[in-house]
Design a protein around this motif. Structure first.
Motif, PDB file in Angstrom:
ATOM      1  N   LYS A  14      61.496  26.771  41.045  1.00 11.35           N
ATOM      2  CA  LYS A  14      61.407  25.416  40.475  1.00 11.35           C
ATOM      3  C   LYS A  14      59.956  25.008  40.253  1.00 11.35           C
ATOM      4  CE  LYS A  14      65.761  23.603  42.234  1.00 11.35           C
ATOM      5  NZ  LYS A  14      66.409  22.612  43.096  1.00 11.35           N
ATOM      6  N   VAL A  15      59.098  25.305  41.225  1.00 13.76           N
ATOM      7  CA  VAL A  15      57.668  24.994  41.088  1.00 13.76           C
ATOM      8  C   VAL A  15      57.092  25.772  39.911  1.00 13.76           C
ATOM      9  CG1 VAL A  15      55.393  25.209  42.181  1.00 13.76           C
ATOM     10  CG2 VAL A  15      57.347  24.382  43.517  1.00 13.76           C
ATOM     11  N   ASP A  17      58.649  26.995  37.297  1.00 15.50           N
ATOM     12  CA  ASP A  17      59.184  26.478  36.033  1.00 15.50           C
ATOM     13  C   ASP A  17      58.513  25.168  35.646  1.00 15.50           C
ATOM     14  OD1 ASP A  17      60.888  28.633  35.736  1.00 15.50           O
ATOM     15  OD2 ASP A  17      62.659  27.576  36.478  1.00 15.50           O
ATOM     16  N   ALA A  18      58.322  24.277  36.620  1.00 14.12           N
ATOM     17  CA  ALA A  18      57.679  22.987  36.338  1.00 14.12           C
ATOM     18  C   ALA A  18      56.244  23.185  35.854  1.00 14.12           C
ATOM     19  CB  ALA A  18      57.703  22.103  37.585  1.00 14.12           C
ATOM     20  N   PHE A  19      55.560  24.167  36.393  1.00 21.74           N
ATOM     21  CA  PHE A  19      54.183  24.468  35.978  1.00 21.74           C
ATOM     22  C   PHE A  19      54.156  25.167  34.624  1.00 21.74           C
ATOM     23  CE2 PHE A  19      50.686  27.637  35.945  1.00 21.74           C
ATOM     24  CZ  PHE A  19      49.607  26.765  35.915  1.00 21.74           C
ATOM     25  N   ASN A  89      52.792  20.173  47.190  1.00 21.17           N
ATOM     26  CA  ASN A  89      54.120  20.429  47.725  1.00 21.17           C
ATOM     27  C   ASN A  89      53.910  21.379  48.891  1.00 21.17           C
ATOM     28  OD1 ASN A  89      56.639  21.353  48.398  1.00 21.17           O
ATOM     29  ND2 ASN A  89      57.350  21.505  46.301  1.00 21.17           N
TER      30      ASN A  89
END
Length: 95
Positions: A14-15, A17-19, A89
């Motif tokens: 998720k991290v 993908d968000a980046f 995070n």
């Protein structure tokens, strides 16, 4: 990061993908001139760079929780430290 019975990698995915990690330039902790280092040799930093943003990934081999100071070479990263916004995070864990 593969799926395994010992660890659920979805939080890291998720991290990433968000980046937008695809197409980024990775500078591993093992590179002598990595622009981000910590003050603890058991906590290592790897950098992922894209135009206008940087992801710093820390990995710890310290027993339990710890605090570290990041030593960031802003010039090498191509970022102005007075204009940077950091989002932390600190609880993405595997296993």
């Amino acid at each position: 990061m593969p799926w395994s019975s010992a660890a659920d990698p979805r939080p890291i995915w998720k991290v990433w993908d968000a980046f937008g990690i695809e197409g980024s330039h990775m500078i591993g902790y093992w590179v002598d001139d990595c622009p981000v280092k910590t003050d603890n040799n058991k906590v290592l930093a790897t950098v992922y760079q894209k135009e206008g943003k940087t992801l710093i990934s820390l990995a710890s081999w310290v027993e339990g929780d710890t605090q570290v100071k990041l030593n960031i070479d802003w010039k090498t990263l191509g970022l102005d430290s007075t204009k940077v916004t950091m989002v932390i995070n600190n609880r993405v864990r595997l296993g």
